[in-house]
Design a protein around this motif. Structure first.
Motif, PDB file in Angstrom:
ATOM      1  N   ASP A 223      99.364 132.112 -46.739  1.00 59.89           N
ATOM      2  CA  ASP A 223      98.736 130.967 -46.070  1.00 59.89           C
ATOM      3  C   ASP A 223      97.355 130.684 -46.637  1.00 59.89           C
ATOM      4  O   ASP A 223      96.549 131.613 -46.855  1.00 59.89           O
ATOM      5  CB  ASP A 223      98.594 131.230 -44.569  1.00 59.89           C
TER       6      ASP A 223
ATOM      7  N   GLN B 232      96.689 126.301 -43.346  1.00 55.04           N
ATOM      8  CA  GLN B 232      97.990 126.767 -42.856  1.00 55.04           C
ATOM      9  C   GLN B 232      97.822 127.860 -41.809  1.00 55.04           C
ATOM     10  O   GLN B 232      98.509 127.876 -40.783  1.00 55.04           O
ATOM     11  CB  GLN B 232      98.828 127.285 -44.032  1.00 55.04           C
TER      12      GLN B 232
ATOM     13  N   TYR C 132     101.726 136.394 -43.145  1.00 51.85           N
ATOM     14  CA  TYR C 132     100.938 135.183 -43.411  1.00 51.85           C
ATOM     15  C   TYR C 132     100.094 135.266 -44.679  1.00 51.85           C
ATOM     16  O   TYR C 132      99.183 134.462 -44.865  1.00 51.85           O
ATOM     17  CB  TYR C 132     100.026 134.892 -42.215  1.00 51.85           C
TER      18      TYR C 132
ATOM     19  N   GLU D 195      99.001 128.360 -37.447  1.00 49.74           N
ATOM     20  CA  GLU D 195     100.051 129.313 -37.097  1.00 49.74           C
ATOM     21  C   GLU D 195     100.050 129.601 -35.591  1.00 49.74           C
ATOM     22  O   GLU D 195      99.003 129.609 -34.946  1.00 49.74           O
ATOM     23  CB  GLU D 195      99.876 130.630 -37.860  1.00 49.74           C
TER      24      GLU D 195
END
Length: 267
Positions: free
Chosen positions: A155, A159, A152, A163
């Motif tokens: 991100d 975002q 991630y 998740e």
């Protein structure tokens, strides 16, 4: 009345014997492939279960097909005890795992996990310092948070909040939502100064990749959530095995009665 066929119990035990071979080799293979303590917890029960299936199926096969009464009697006694043991285990799993689950967060795609939501028996397990240090070492060596960061890393904050994180990712690799820390990366958060937090996990959090939230209550809760899920899956398989063994046991009892009748006719 049609008598039960000894060949049926022999056939079922032959199938059980064949089943025991891949089970046994799976346990041996796992023991050879294990690199950390995380990988070593499962192979011993699998090997033990494989050996048990091998021996008990041989006893039932020989006892039924060769009309060895004492061996079939021993087979039935052991099988009955094993059925009782599996039944007791099923009840135990249900009682221990009936409590506990992740908490939904408004505007977040992931859940958070709190230790107090799980059964006292499971809590006592992870609250034992010696046991938890071993479990924590296992989690750290698995590099779960390193993989989490890698997955991630691109991100932004919006975002990331959307998740669908796993229990361990949520509980061990990021701080609790209660802390209100500022997101910089999945495993790096800026603490707000001079703010008191009611959640002790906020003080336990560290951006150090060797510490993260492995000392947090949420990490212990996340591990219990995984344990609960695994045990529930095992209980489903256990129920299937119980049904199969109960059928085999019933047929075995018929085969034992057949041998007893044949012995009386021989006199």
């Amino acid at each position: 009345m049609v008598r039960c066929s000894n060949s049926l119990i022999g056939t079922l035990n032959f199938l059980t014997f064949l089943l025991s071979i891949p089970v046994l080799f799976t346990g041996i293979w796992l023991s050879k492939q294990a690199h950390t303590e995380c990988d070593r917890w499962l192979e011993r029960p699998i090997i033990a279960f494989g050996v048990f299936l091998l021996l008990i199926s041989l006893a039932g096969l020989i006892g039924a097909c060769c009309h060895v009464r004492w061996l079939l009697w021993l087979y039935l006694v052991v099988m009955f005890m094993f059925i009782l043991l599996l039944s007791a285990f099923s009840i135990f799993v249900f009682v221990v795992t009936i409590k506990g689950d992740g908490e939904e967060l408004s505007g977040k795609g992931y859940k958070e996990y709190r230790l107090g939501n799980y059964s006292i028996m499971l809590q006592n397990r992870v609250n034992n310092p010696v046991a938890w240090n071993r479990m924590k070492s296992c989690l750290q060596s698995s590099q779960i948070c390193f993989q989490f960061q890698k997955q991630y890393v691109k991100d932004n904050v919006h975002q990331f909040y959307n998740e669908k994180l796993s229990a361990l990712q949520s509980g061990c690799c990021k701080p609790s939502n209660d802390c209100g820390f500022t997101y910089q990366s999945p495993t790096r958060w800026m603490k707000t100064g001079n703010v008191t937090h009611s959640n002790p996990d906020c003080d336990a959090w560290s951006n150090d990749p060797n510490i993260m939230c492995f000392n947090c209550q949420s990490c212990k809760a996340a591990l219990l959530q995984n344990t609960k899920t695994d045990w529930r899956n095992v209980s489903i398989v256990n129920a299937i095995i119980l049904i199969f063994l109960s059928i085999v046991y019933s047929i075995g009892c018929c085969a034992f009665r057949n041998i007893k009748k044949d012995n009386w006719k021989g006199y």
